[in-house]
Design a protein around this motif. Structure first.
Motif, PDB file in Angstrom:
ATOM      1  N   PHE A  24       0.832  -1.277   0.161  1.00 50.84           N
ATOM      2  CA  PHE A  24       0.001   0.064   0.155  1.00 50.84           C
ATOM      3  C   PHE A  24       0.722   1.301  -0.044  1.00 50.84           C
ATOM      4  N   HIS A 324      -9.279   2.222   4.278  1.00 51.43           N
ATOM      5  CA  HIS A 324      -7.605   2.229   4.455  1.00 51.43           C
ATOM      6  C   HIS A 324      -7.003   3.003   3.236  1.00 51.43           C
ATOM      7  N   HIS A 328      -5.228   7.036   2.716  1.00 47.02           N
ATOM      8  CA  HIS A 328      -3.782   7.309   2.445  1.00 47.02           C
ATOM      9  C   HIS A 328      -3.884   8.810   1.593  1.00 47.02           C
ATOM     10  N   GLU A 347       0.730   3.849   7.579  1.00 46.44           N
ATOM     11  CA  GLU A 347       0.041   2.638   7.924  1.00 46.44           C
ATOM     12  C   GLU A 347      -0.712   2.637   9.017  1.00 46.44           C
ATOM     13  N   TYR A 405       0.643  -2.636  10.999  1.00 44.80           N
ATOM     14  CA  TYR A 405      -0.735  -2.808  10.992  1.00 44.80           C
ATOM     15  C   TYR A 405      -1.319  -3.141  12.380  1.00 44.80           C
TER      16      TYR A 405
END
Ligand SMILES: [Zn+2]
Length: 481
Positions: A24, A324, A328, A347, A405
């Motif tokens: 990600f 999620h 960002h 994150e 995470y």
């Protein structure tokens, strides 16, 4: 309501992550510096897997210790200095440099003084490459690994990110650990065997060639080939093949999420969200996703494609992935930092906001249960880590995924439990203001102190969750109550 915990979501995410490096990852530019520009022509053939580029790199700052990254599958015809003088350049390779995933080779131009580098004001790169074309994952013509930075010719499409693939000459400031992958562009994309072309930050077009211009910095992610384009109010879908009802539903969900994020951060979400259904070049179950704001790509083959995932897994983790990724936009785009530590801490905040959003629709103990279940990983004696304020290099943990995470998210929720939702929200709003990196410890502390506005409580938070060697124990005690 479901009894499923967000821990399951974390773990699903981690399983995907073990397959693919740098899922990600998103990137940023430094506002104080000049934004480089790429211009010229890039030609592709989706049938042959070829790339043929003639790219001018300009408008960059004068960086003494620089490298220019280019994908290792691209062979340089030549490099020219265009300004101040026009001539062919000799170049050297820095073999030790890598953007963690080894797709690129790094080049520099040696100066006449031994050991120094020379950087002309304007450069022209001509280079070509031929890449594997994967048309199915049933025969043996597929790859062992697929990941964000892969230049993936797959099923009549090309997916190519702008952060890791280094498909264009990507300037890197070595001393400041800052890669300039966000660029302005003025570029012609040509693909005679394509029908659609999309360059991140511009509208997708139905054409074999198109000229794209962006004066604001963008990650030049490219998605070309033959696919359908579906437009709605909040979203544009590429290759998703949704029914009209699905488009409406997905559009509504994206709208609700960006409204939530805009209200929470007090910063409106200004982009139209682009979702891309790409494929995997490996024979694996599941999918991975990545953000190239405002584009989000799901790489997965049926039945793990965007449409099926949306249909079947919305409540089982996919909703969390959407939040999620969209988070960002704030932690990864609004804040303009590009260091390894910033990527890591982003994150934690993106996951915090995802869980926060999902918890609205869950039972009261959803967050508590998730954190309690997560303790299993955090308490694992094999999990080595430093507390957030003592964390200064990636080697401070032996498990980036658990740290990013699970650990960071549990810490953020623990802080919220101690200081209350209102002050937590104030802190996050403060973090998103100004130019300082969130990974800047002093900035992290002063904003938290300001939001808490109570020295005793602030000191307690720092001690228990941000510097202690027993942060995990303190999380456990807090959530056992
Ligand atoms: Zn993320």
């Amino acid at each position: 309501m479901t009894s499923e915990s967000f821990q399951t979501i974390f773990q699903n995410m981690k399983q995907n992550l073990t397959l693919f490096l740098f899922l990600f990852l998103t990137v940023f530019s430094n506002a104080q510096d000049q934004i480089p520009k790429i211009s010229g022509t890039a030609k592709f053939s989706i049938e042959n897997g070829t790339i043929d580029c003639d790219i001018i790199l300009s408008d960059y700052s004068d960086i003494g210790n620089y490298l220019i990254r280019l994908n290792k599958g691209l062979n340089i015809v030549n490099v020219q200095s265009i300004e101040p003088n026009k001539f062919l350049l000799g170049y050297e390779r820095e073999l030790a440099d890598s953007l963690q995933t080894d797709e690129s080779i790094s080049y520099y131009f040696p100066a006449s003084t031994k050991g120094e580098k020379f950087l002309p004001k304007k450069l022209r790169f001509r280079y070509v490459g031929k890449f594997p074309v994967i048309n199915d994952t049933i025969s043996e013509n597929y790859q062992r690994e697929d990941w964000r930075g892969n230049i993936a010719f797959m099923n009549g499409l090309l997916r190519m990110d702008g952060y890791q693939s280094a498909w264009y000459p990507t300037l890197y400031d070595v001393d400041n650990d800052f890669q300039y992958e966000l660029v302005k562009y003025d570029i012609e994309i040509i693909c005679e065997d394509c029908e659609q072309i999309y360059l991140n930050g511009s509208k997708p077009v139905n054409a074999k060639k198109a000229h794209f211009v962006s004066e604001s910095p963008r990650e030049p992610y490219l998605f070309i080939g033959k696919y359908g384009i579906q437009e709605a109010q909040n979203i544009t879908l590429l290759n998703a093949n949704f029914s009209d009802t699905q488009v409406d539903e997905f559009d509504k969900i994206n709208g609700e999420i960006v409204n939530f994020l805009g209200a929470y951060t007090n910063i409106p979400y200004k982009e139209k969200v682009h979702w891309v259904q790409a494929y995997l070049t490996v024979n694996e179950k599941g999918h991975f996703a990545f953000a190239s704001n405002p584009t989000f790509t799901i790489c997965g083959n049926p039945p793990y494609d965007l449409r099926a995932t949306f249909d079947q897994q919305l409540q089982g983790g996919f909703l969390s992935t959407i939040v999620h990724e969209l988070s960002h936009y704030y932690f990864g785009t609004i804040k303009k930092c590009n260091t390894t530590l910033e990527n890591l801490i982003n994150e934690g905040f993106a996951e915090f906001l995802a869980v926060k959003y999902i918890s609205q629709f869950k039972e009261n103990d959803y967050i508590k249960n998730g954190i309690r279940e997560g303790l299993e990983w955090l308490e694992d004696p094999n999990f080595k880590h430093k507390a957030i304020l003592d964390f200064i290099k990636l080697e401070n943990t032996n498990d980036r995924q658990t740290y990013a995470y699970d650990y960071q998210t549990a810490i953020l929720f623990s802080i919220e439990k101690e200081i209350g939702e209102e002050k937590m929200m104030q802190w996050i709003r403060l973090l998103l203001q100004g130019e300082e990196c969130i990974s800047n410890k002093a900035f992290f502390e002063t904003t938290l102190k300001k939001a808490i506005n109570n020295n005793e409580l602030y000191n307690k938070i720092v001690q228990k969750y941000l510097t202690s060697n027993s942060t995990v124990e303190n999380i456990k005690i807090l959530w056992e109550k």
